[in-house]
Design an enzyme around this catalytic site. Structure first.
Site, mmCIF file in Angstrom:
data_model
loop_
_atom_site.group_PDB
_atom_site.id
_atom_site.type_symbol
_atom_site.label_atom_id
_atom_site.label_comp_id
_atom_site.label_asym_id
_atom_site.label_seq_id
_atom_site.Cartn_x
_atom_site.Cartn_y
_atom_site.Cartn_z
ATOM 1 N N HIS A 36 54.901 42.376 40.749
ATOM 2 C CA HIS A 36 53.741 43.141 40.035
ATOM 3 C C HIS A 36 52.922 43.634 41.365
ATOM 4 O O HIS A 36 52.889 42.921 42.231
ATOM 5 C CB HIS A 36 52.893 41.957 39.151
ATOM 6 C CG HIS A 36 52.768 40.612 40.028
ATOM 7 N ND1 HIS A 36 53.612 39.748 39.886
ATOM 8 C CD2 HIS A 36 51.528 40.155 40.628
ATOM 9 C CE1 HIS A 36 53.170 38.513 40.515
ATOM 10 N NE2 HIS A 36 51.826 39.020 40.896
ATOM 11 N N ASN A 93 52.543 40.415 46.129
ATOM 12 C CA ASN A 93 52.927 39.013 46.763
ATOM 13 C C ASN A 93 54.258 38.765 46.370
ATOM 14 O O ASN A 93 54.956 38.916 45.251
ATOM 15 C CB ASN A 93 51.937 37.890 46.174
ATOM 16 C CG ASN A 93 50.559 38.279 46.652
ATOM 17 O OD1 ASN A 93 50.328 38.453 47.864
ATOM 18 N ND2 ASN A 93 49.527 38.075 45.774
ATOM 19 N N GLU A 147 52.216 33.555 42.281
ATOM 20 C CA GLU A 147 51.872 32.708 41.266
ATOM 21 C C GLU A 147 52.987 33.023 40.159
ATOM 22 O O GLU A 147 53.578 32.082 39.385
ATOM 23 C CB GLU A 147 50.504 32.873 40.628
ATOM 24 C CG GLU A 147 49.389 32.215 41.349
ATOM 25 C CD GLU A 147 48.308 32.455 40.821
ATOM 26 O OE1 GLU A 147 48.100 32.820 39.706
ATOM 27 O OE2 GLU A 147 47.279 32.412 41.427
ATOM 28 N N VAL A 148 53.381 34.248 39.945
ATOM 29 C CA VAL A 148 54.029 34.867 38.874
ATOM 30 C C VAL A 148 55.276 35.378 39.230
ATOM 31 O O VAL A 148 55.350 36.373 39.967
ATOM 32 C CB VAL A 148 53.550 35.561 37.666
ATOM 33 C CG1 VAL A 148 54.317 36.270 36.601
ATOM 34 C CG2 VAL A 148 52.195 35.112 37.276
ATOM 35 N N HIS A 199 49.240 44.928 42.444
ATOM 36 C CA HIS A 199 47.988 44.557 41.902
ATOM 37 C C HIS A 199 47.298 45.928 42.319
ATOM 38 O O HIS A 199 47.518 46.415 43.528
ATOM 39 C CB HIS A 199 47.191 43.628 42.749
ATOM 40 C CG HIS A 199 47.711 41.989 42.414
ATOM 41 N ND1 HIS A 199 46.898 41.227 41.728
ATOM 42 C CD2 HIS A 199 48.840 41.372 42.819
ATOM 43 C CE1 HIS A 199 47.752 39.940 41.624
ATOM 44 N NE2 HIS A 199 48.702 40.167 42.360
ATOM 45 N N ASP A 205 44.344 42.374 34.888
ATOM 46 C CA ASP A 205 44.544 41.053 35.160
ATOM 47 C C ASP A 205 43.591 40.104 34.452
ATOM 48 O O ASP A 205 42.497 40.444 34.262
ATOM 49 C CB ASP A 205 44.351 40.958 36.780
ATOM 50 C CG ASP A 205 44.641 39.585 37.177
ATOM 51 O OD1 ASP A 205 45.918 39.443 38.014
ATOM 52 O OD2 ASP A 205 44.257 38.667 37.003
ATOM 53 N N ILE A 206 44.073 39.134 34.234
ATOM 54 C CA ILE A 206 43.191 37.941 33.155
ATOM 55 C C ILE A 206 42.349 37.387 34.096
ATOM 56 O O ILE A 206 41.159 36.872 33.405
ATOM 57 C CB ILE A 206 44.223 36.933 32.590
ATOM 58 C CG1 ILE A 206 43.714 36.325 31.386
ATOM 59 C CG2 ILE A 206 44.592 35.708 33.668
ATOM 60 C CD1 ILE A 206 44.658 35.494 30.566
HETATM 61 P P1 5GP Z 1 50.128 36.774 42.145
HETATM 62 O O1 5GP Z 1 49.559 35.381 42.660
HETATM 63 O O2 5GP Z 1 51.523 36.177 41.559
HETATM 64 O O3 5GP Z 1 50.181 37.765 43.014
HETATM 65 O O4 5GP Z 1 49.327 37.148 40.809
HETATM 66 C C1 5GP Z 1 49.584 36.591 39.671
HETATM 67 C C2 5GP Z 1 48.262 37.414 38.703
HETATM 68 O O5 5GP Z 1 48.380 37.267 37.660
HETATM 69 C C3 5GP Z 1 46.873 36.856 39.063
HETATM 70 O O6 5GP Z 1 46.107 37.599 39.680
HETATM 71 C C4 5GP Z 1 46.694 36.022 37.553
HETATM 72 O O7 5GP Z 1 45.472 36.105 37.331
HETATM 73 C C5 5GP Z 1 47.521 37.078 36.568
HETATM 74 N N1 5GP Z 1 47.894 36.363 35.625
HETATM 75 C C6 5GP Z 1 48.330 35.059 35.368
HETATM 76 N N2 5GP Z 1 48.551 34.987 34.020
HETATM 77 C C7 5GP Z 1 48.240 36.111 33.363
HETATM 78 C C8 5GP Z 1 48.305 36.298 31.879
HETATM 79 O O8 5GP Z 1 48.826 35.656 31.123
HETATM 80 N N3 5GP Z 1 47.699 37.613 31.392
HETATM 81 C C9 5GP Z 1 47.377 38.531 32.549
HETATM 82 N N4 5GP Z 1 46.675 39.721 32.149
HETATM 83 N N5 5GP Z 1 47.161 38.029 33.811
HETATM 84 C C10 5GP Z 1 47.604 36.966 34.248
#
Ligand code: 5GP
Length: 120
Positions: free
Chosen positions: A104, A91, A99-100, A106, A33-34
């Protein structure tokens, strides 16, 4: 929810954006994760176009579903988390703060992770 082919993980899968890869096979990619929330924070994603776990388990093949879960376990083992422990989380939708919009999982580990959810 329709799949958005411009989401950030679709772009990572197309090699348009780099990632710090930890695992890849025909059906799955895993990368750090970034913005890590724990000493180890890895995201495991299917290569297919799935928004959520409910979308994935309704529409993906048995091979794809097995590959994702086998990859989660393999990454946990390979990163040395199987003994100390880890948490997996996926999520989906507004209540979860997804967010994405590409499924995915985690994987968090490397320190005591505290209670499962923040209350309130
Ligand atoms: P969500 O909130 O959708 O469950 O988690 C999305 C995750 O994607 C977050 O933890 C965020 O830090 C990670 N993320 C967002 N953009 C990028 C990216 O460009 N590269 C990587 N490696 N992780 C990302």
């Amino acid at each position: 929810m329709a799949y958005d082919r411009d989401n950030i993980f679709a772009r990572i899968l197309r090699d348009e954006i780099p990632c710090d890869k930890v695992f890849e096979d025909d059906h799955v990619l895993a990368f750090h994760d970034i913005n890590p929330q724990a000493p180890t924070h890895v995201l495991v994603i299917p290569k297919g176009e799935y928004v959520s776990m409910d979308d994935f388990t309704a529409n993906a093949s048995d091979v794809e579903v097995a590959a994702l879960f086998r990859a989660v376990g393999a990454v946990a083992r390979e990163l040395g988390l199987a003994g100390s422990g880890y948490r997996i989380l996926a999520n989906h939708g507004p209540d979860s703060h997804q967010e994405v919009p590409h499924l995915h999982v985690h994987i968090f580990g490397g320190r005591p992770l505290g209670p499962m959810l923040i209350r309130g």
